[in-house]
Design an enzyme around this catalytic site. Sequence first.
Site, PDB file in Angstrom:
ATOM      1  N   GLU A  34      36.288  42.914  47.651  1.00 27.52           N
ATOM      2  CA  GLU A  34      37.175  43.505  46.641  1.00 27.52           C
ATOM      3  C   GLU A  34      36.669  44.883  46.234  1.00 27.52           C
ATOM      4  O   GLU A  34      35.480  45.064  45.975  1.00 27.52           O
ATOM      5  CB  GLU A  34      37.246  42.576  45.424  1.00 27.52           C
ATOM      6  CG  GLU A  34      38.577  42.622  44.719  1.00 27.52           C
ATOM      7  CD  GLU A  34      39.735  42.082  45.563  1.00 27.52           C
ATOM      8  OE1 GLU A  34      40.363  42.889  46.293  1.00 27.52           O
ATOM      9  OE2 GLU A  34      40.002  40.875  45.497  1.00 27.52           O
ATOM     10  N   GLY A 128      52.531  43.411  39.284  1.00 28.19           N
ATOM     11  CA  GLY A 128      51.368  43.643  38.419  1.00 28.19           C
ATOM     12  C   GLY A 128      50.443  42.446  38.332  1.00 28.19           C
ATOM     13  O   GLY A 128      49.721  42.276  37.363  1.00 28.19           O
ATOM     14  N   ALA A 129      50.480  41.584  39.354  1.00 32.81           N
ATOM     15  CA  ALA A 129      49.690  40.356  39.313  1.00 32.81           C
ATOM     16  C   ALA A 129      48.583  40.342  40.354  1.00 32.81           C
ATOM     17  O   ALA A 129      47.954  39.315  40.590  1.00 32.81           O
ATOM     18  CB  ALA A 129      50.598  39.144  39.489  1.00 32.81           C
ATOM     19  N   GLY A 130      48.357  41.484  41.008  1.00 34.99           N
ATOM     20  CA  GLY A 130      47.258  41.543  41.972  1.00 34.99           C
ATOM     21  C   GLY A 130      47.594  40.926  43.312  1.00 34.99           C
ATOM     22  O   GLY A 130      46.699  40.637  44.109  1.00 34.99           O
ATOM     23  N   SER A 134      53.881  45.885  45.483  1.00 37.95           N
ATOM     24  CA  SER A 134      54.319  47.221  45.936  1.00 37.95           C
ATOM     25  C   SER A 134      54.186  47.359  47.443  1.00 37.95           C
ATOM     26  O   SER A 134      55.102  47.844  48.107  1.00 37.95           O
ATOM     27  CB  SER A 134      53.490  48.339  45.310  1.00 37.95           C
ATOM     28  OG  SER A 134      53.175  48.074  44.006  1.00 37.95           O
ATOM     29  N   ASP A 178      46.182  46.201  51.268  1.00 38.79           N
ATOM     30  CA  ASP A 178      47.408  45.501  50.884  1.00 38.79           C
ATOM     31  C   ASP A 178      48.501  45.651  51.946  1.00 38.79           C
ATOM     32  O   ASP A 178      49.140  44.676  52.348  1.00 38.79           O
ATOM     33  CB  ASP A 178      47.934  46.035  49.544  1.00 38.79           C
ATOM     34  CG  ASP A 178      46.882  45.937  48.443  1.00 38.79           C
ATOM     35  OD1 ASP A 178      45.846  45.294  48.679  1.00 38.79           O
ATOM     36  OD2 ASP A 178      47.102  46.505  47.360  1.00 38.79           O
TER      37      ASP A 178
HETATM   38  C1  GLA Z   1      44.405  47.285  45.121  1.00 37.45           C
HETATM   39  C2  GLA Z   1      44.461  48.363  46.206  1.00 37.45           C
HETATM   40  C3  GLA Z   1      43.684  47.931  47.458  1.00 37.45           C
HETATM   41  C4  GLA Z   1      42.272  47.464  47.096  1.00 37.45           C
HETATM   42  C5  GLA Z   1      42.326  46.456  45.947  1.00 37.45           C
HETATM   43  C6  GLA Z   1      40.960  46.075  45.466  1.00 37.45           C
HETATM   44  O1  GLA Z   1      45.089  46.142  45.538  1.00 37.45           O
HETATM   45  O2  GLA Z   1      45.797  48.625  46.558  1.00 37.45           O
HETATM   46  O3  GLA Z   1      43.658  48.972  48.390  1.00 37.45           O
HETATM   47  O4  GLA Z   1      41.461  48.554  46.797  1.00 37.45           O
HETATM   48  O5  GLA Z   1      43.058  46.952  44.841  1.00 37.45           O
HETATM   49  O6  GLA Z   1      40.231  45.447  46.461  1.00 37.45           O
END
Ligand code: GLA
Length: 391
Positions: A34, A128-130, A134, A178
């Site tokens: 991460e 917005g939940a990780g 997007s 992502d």
């Molecule tokens: C977001 C960013 C990714 C990565 C994560 C953290 O999701 O879009 O590129 O940096 O945070 O690991």
Amino acid sequence: MHPKELVTRTFHQRFGKVPDHLALAPGRVNLLGEHVDFNDGFVLPAAIDRAAYIAFSPADSDCSTLVAVDFAEESTFTPASIPARNNANGNPLVEWARYPAGVAWALAEANLPAPALNAVFASDVPRGAGLSSSASVEMAFAIAWSELGGWVLPPLQRALLGQKAENKYVGVNCGIMDQFASACGVSGNLLLLDCRSLEWQVLPIPQDVAIVIADTSIRRKLTTSSYNDRRQACEEAVKILGQSLPGIRALRDVSVDDFNRLCNRLPALVEKRARHVVEEVDRTRRAIPLLEQGNIIEFGEIMKQCHASLRDLYEVSIPELNVMVEIADSLPGCYGARLTGAGFGGCTVNLVEKSEAESFSAQLALRYQSQTGLIPEIYICHASDGARMIG
Ligand code: GLA
């Protein structure tokens, strides 16, 4: 209604015809690695069984019309309005429309056709939940334009175009993880990406293990600046450490031993941020063989260390994420739990013994609610295939 039906129906209502095509692009969950993708580290995400869905047909003119069902809004753009981030009427694009417009812009930069389209999209990836809502929208539009434009690119190249759109057009300095996971997902598998060489491979999810996603229900707000600040701290660390370690290009090149030897040269806050990254890259390197050997207990321990580091060193956790992780760690069958994605809200990822996954999820929901008064959404996630046409 499921977003697939929703986009099909809405398209018919709005454009008076059935859409020619349907595509989807999944969100992702990250197990390990991460905040290391922009430090040339290793990441271990999977595409999840929640996705952005898009119904689309070619438009009659050069004006694209987009309906975002989740925002109950519509926007337009043309090839001429895109570079100025404007809609077809010359007004600034609303925020959600910048993601698809950014993809069209990145395609134009790469000389790939992005013909005007009429499109309706909706998603069951919470925003917005990780979980990369997007990136999944970007990848869904990349698939749509690949279909209409008649070009073919390997999924990783589509991911890079999405990242460029987000970095240069939307203005978020994200890494590649992502878009990569959304584009390249493989059902039943984790994806291991070397963010420097961009080589990647699949790693099967061990049979008796479930991935459980636990959504704190807290949504991330205004995190772009915090994300970019931390990224800058990492760059500063490379600059300072590079005086003693010539040739390093990114924190990935710094061993834990070298870091411990040289860390007193760094300003305190820079040291904390960089230590997270250096140790996280090391953790990921150690964790992969454990996963391959089926040593889930040790792998889970590394996930726990990752959470502590995100909480104490990188400082991207929030109390609700910590509560969710603490409860998870105390429940039977949980190998490891940690926040996933950028942080500041959103979800945790939990590695759980399959036979315990249902009761784990129920217990976690109950206890989280009683401790915080918030109602979480908790679900067993199935790793899925990447962005693709579905109709
Ligand atoms: C977001 C960013 C990714 C990565 C994560 C953290 O999701 O879009 O590129 O940096 O945070 O690991």
